[in-house]
Design a protein around this motif. Structure first.
Motif, mmCIF file in Angstrom:
data_model
loop_
_atom_site.group_PDB
_atom_site.id
_atom_site.type_symbol
_atom_site.label_atom_id
_atom_site.label_comp_id
_atom_site.label_asym_id
_atom_site.label_seq_id
_atom_site.Cartn_x
_atom_site.Cartn_y
_atom_site.Cartn_z
ATOM 1 N N HIS A 103 -77.637 -48.479 -22.514
ATOM 2 C CA HIS A 103 -77.666 -47.887 -21.168
ATOM 3 C C HIS A 103 -77.274 -48.932 -20.125
ATOM 4 O O HIS A 103 -76.452 -48.653 -19.233
ATOM 5 C CB HIS A 103 -79.065 -47.344 -20.878
ATOM 6 N N GLU A 104 -77.824 -50.127 -20.250
ATOM 7 C CA GLU A 104 -77.500 -51.202 -19.317
ATOM 8 C C GLU A 104 -76.044 -51.641 -19.461
ATOM 9 O O GLU A 104 -75.365 -51.909 -18.464
ATOM 10 C CB GLU A 104 -78.431 -52.391 -19.549
ATOM 11 N N GLU A 105 -75.568 -51.718 -20.697
ATOM 12 C CA GLU A 105 -74.192 -52.163 -20.927
ATOM 13 C C GLU A 105 -73.181 -51.178 -20.344
ATOM 14 O O GLU A 105 -72.149 -51.577 -19.801
ATOM 15 C CB GLU A 105 -73.938 -52.375 -22.418
ATOM 16 N N GLN A 107 -73.690 -49.285 -17.766
ATOM 17 C CA GLN A 107 -73.696 -49.475 -16.317
ATOM 18 C C GLN A 107 -72.871 -50.706 -15.940
ATOM 19 O O GLN A 107 -72.152 -50.690 -14.928
ATOM 20 C CB GLN A 107 -75.132 -49.586 -15.813
ATOM 21 N N THR A 108 -72.956 -51.740 -16.762
ATOM 22 C CA THR A 108 -72.098 -52.919 -16.546
ATOM 23 C C THR A 108 -70.625 -52.523 -16.607
ATOM 24 O O THR A 108 -69.808 -52.983 -15.793
ATOM 25 C CB THR A 108 -72.399 -53.994 -17.607
ATOM 26 N N LEU A 109 -70.288 -51.665 -17.564
ATOM 27 C CA LEU A 109 -68.905 -51.198 -17.693
ATOM 28 C C LEU A 109 -68.447 -50.485 -16.424
ATOM 29 O O LEU A 109 -67.345 -50.748 -15.912
ATOM 30 C CB LEU A 109 -68.780 -50.259 -18.895
ATOM 31 N N TYR A 110 -69.274 -49.599 -15.893
ATOM 32 C CA TYR A 110 -68.858 -48.847 -14.702
ATOM 33 C C TYR A 110 -68.719 -49.755 -13.487
ATOM 34 O O TYR A 110 -67.811 -49.565 -12.668
ATOM 35 C CB TYR A 110 -69.829 -47.697 -14.442
ATOM 36 N N ARG A 111 -69.580 -50.759 -13.373
ATOM 37 C CA ARG A 111 -69.403 -51.721 -12.285
ATOM 38 C C ARG A 111 -68.081 -52.472 -12.448
ATOM 39 O O ARG A 111 -67.353 -52.692 -11.481
ATOM 40 C CB ARG A 111 -70.569 -52.724 -12.264
ATOM 41 N N TYR A 112 -67.796 -52.855 -13.684
ATOM 42 C CA TYR A 112 -66.568 -53.595 -13.968
ATOM 43 C C TYR A 112 -65.335 -52.746 -13.655
ATOM 44 O O TYR A 112 -64.366 -53.233 -13.073
ATOM 45 C CB TYR A 112 -66.565 -54.011 -15.439
ATOM 46 N N LEU A 113 -65.369 -51.490 -14.023
ATOM 47 C CA LEU A 113 -64.236 -50.599 -13.751
ATOM 48 C C LEU A 113 -64.000 -50.446 -12.254
ATOM 49 O O LEU A 113 -62.862 -50.229 -11.821
ATOM 50 C CB LEU A 113 -64.479 -49.228 -14.388
ATOM 51 N N ALA A 114 -65.049 -50.572 -11.469
ATOM 52 C CA ALA A 114 -64.918 -50.456 -10.011
ATOM 53 C C ALA A 114 -64.492 -51.757 -9.352
ATOM 54 O O ALA A 114 -63.846 -51.733 -8.296
ATOM 55 C CB ALA A 114 -66.252 -49.992 -9.411
ATOM 56 N N GLN A 115 -64.803 -52.883 -9.979
ATOM 57 C CA GLN A 115 -64.669 -54.159 -9.276
ATOM 58 C C GLN A 115 -63.598 -55.095 -9.814
ATOM 59 O O GLN A 115 -63.145 -55.983 -9.090
ATOM 60 C CB GLN A 115 -66.030 -54.889 -9.316
ATOM 61 N N SER A 116 -63.178 -54.925 -11.070
ATOM 62 C CA SER A 116 -62.286 -55.920 -11.668
ATOM 63 C C SER A 116 -60.824 -55.695 -11.285
ATOM 64 O O SER A 116 -60.386 -54.560 -11.052
ATOM 65 C CB SER A 116 -62.414 -55.902 -13.190
ATOM 66 N N GLU A 117 -60.092 -56.780 -11.267
ATOM 67 C CA GLU A 117 -58.666 -56.722 -10.955
ATOM 68 C C GLU A 117 -57.894 -55.990 -12.042
ATOM 69 O O GLU A 117 -56.978 -55.213 -11.757
ATOM 70 C CB GLU A 117 -58.127 -58.148 -10.795
ATOM 71 N N GLU A 118 -58.257 -56.235 -13.313
ATOM 72 C CA GLU A 118 -57.518 -55.591 -14.398
ATOM 73 C C GLU A 118 -57.721 -54.081 -14.393
ATOM 74 O O GLU A 118 -56.786 -53.320 -14.672
ATOM 75 C CB GLU A 118 -57.892 -56.184 -15.751
ATOM 76 N N SER A 119 -58.925 -53.631 -14.054
ATOM 77 C CA SER A 119 -59.162 -52.184 -13.966
ATOM 78 C C SER A 119 -58.354 -51.582 -12.824
ATOM 79 O O SER A 119 -57.735 -50.524 -12.974
ATOM 80 C CB SER A 119 -60.652 -51.902 -13.784
ATOM 81 N N LYS A 120 -58.357 -52.278 -11.691
ATOM 82 C CA LYS A 120 -57.570 -51.812 -10.549
ATOM 83 C C LYS A 120 -56.100 -51.686 -10.933
ATOM 84 O O LYS A 120 -55.448 -50.670 -10.643
ATOM 85 C CB LYS A 120 -57.725 -52.775 -9.372
#
Length: 249
Positions: A103-105, A107-120
């Motif tokens: 569950h925590e991991e 949530q980490t993924l969703y934060r990363y998808l919102a914040q990382s340059e590679e996701s952008k």
């Protein structure tokens, strides 16, 4: 609309979703699912008959190497990793993780998808692919078609003017699509902890997509500003997406 394929999970045609003004997504052009690595010959023939012109794969390199997409005749396959190394991001091997840790991991993924340059960058190119397709059918997927794919679908619906409740409702359809898998798991001799972990891995949660949008809004002020400033979707691009993928009432 959920569609059943022999070897592709969580497949759905996003067509038919109605916007507040009565306009709707065109049928048969925006197709989201899990990976195509286990697609049968019949599945591939069906996708070809649907006129799919592009397959967008949001998985990382190792995921593609483990189960490469089977090719759809006539369709370009674009690799746009929303996360460069999902295993490294999660940190805990799936064989050792608990439901609470998963569950925590995620949530980490969703934060990363919102914040990382590679996701952008991945989602910017995702929209560029949709614009190049110009209304022809496109399949987009990750491994199970729920998180990275769910974010892509949520951004697309937001860009097309759907309200947040409609975006979340479409996102949550994964749980209906995965119901058979969960029922089969419960029918076996599984422990409560195994079922709890399976829910975290195979289902989606409203709080995760809510967290994703909260992260975008904290960084950019609004999701619309993220679409414009980070993904390059100005008025001309939005108008083109509406022309290609929406049907007026």
């Amino acid at each position: 609309m959920l569609l059943t394929f022999e070897g592709i999970e969580n497949f759905r045609d996003m067509g038919g979703l109605v916007r507040e003004d009565g306009a709707s997504l065109r049928d048969g052009v925006l197709l989201r699912c899990g990976h195509l690595g286990r697609a049968t010959d019949g599945d591939l023939a069906r996708l070809e008959s649907m006129g799919v012109c592009a397959v967008i794969d949001l998985r990382d390199v190792s995921e593609r190497e483990r189960e490469p997409d089977r090719a759809v005749a006539g369709a370009e396959n674009r690799h746009l990793p929303a996360v460069a190394d999902l295993g490294a991001l999660f940190g805990i091997p799936i064989s050792q993780i608990t439901a609470a840790q998963a569950h925590e991991e995620f949530q980490t993924l969703y934060r990363y998808l919102a914040q990382s340059e590679e996701s952008k960058n991945a989602y910017a190119e995702f929209f560029a692919c949709l614009l190049r397709a110009a209304g022809r059918p496109v399949v987009f997927h990750c491994t199970q078609g729920k998180d990275r794919t769910g974010v892509g679908a949520a951004l697309l619906l937001t860009a097309l003017g759907f309200d947040r409740s409609a975006v979340v409702e479409e996102y949550m359809l994964t749980n209906r699509a995965m119901a058979r898998r969960m029922d089969a798991l419960r029918a076996r001799e599984t422990t409560e902890s195994e079922v709890a972990l399976a829910k975290e891995i195979f289902l989606v949660f409203r709080e995760n997509i809510t967290l994703y949008f909260q992260c975008l809004e904290e960084a950019y002020g609004s999701t619309q500003d993220y679409l414009k400033k980070a993904l390059g979707l100005g008025p001309a691009e939005i108008a083109a997406l509406e022309k290609y993928y929406m049907q007026l009432p």
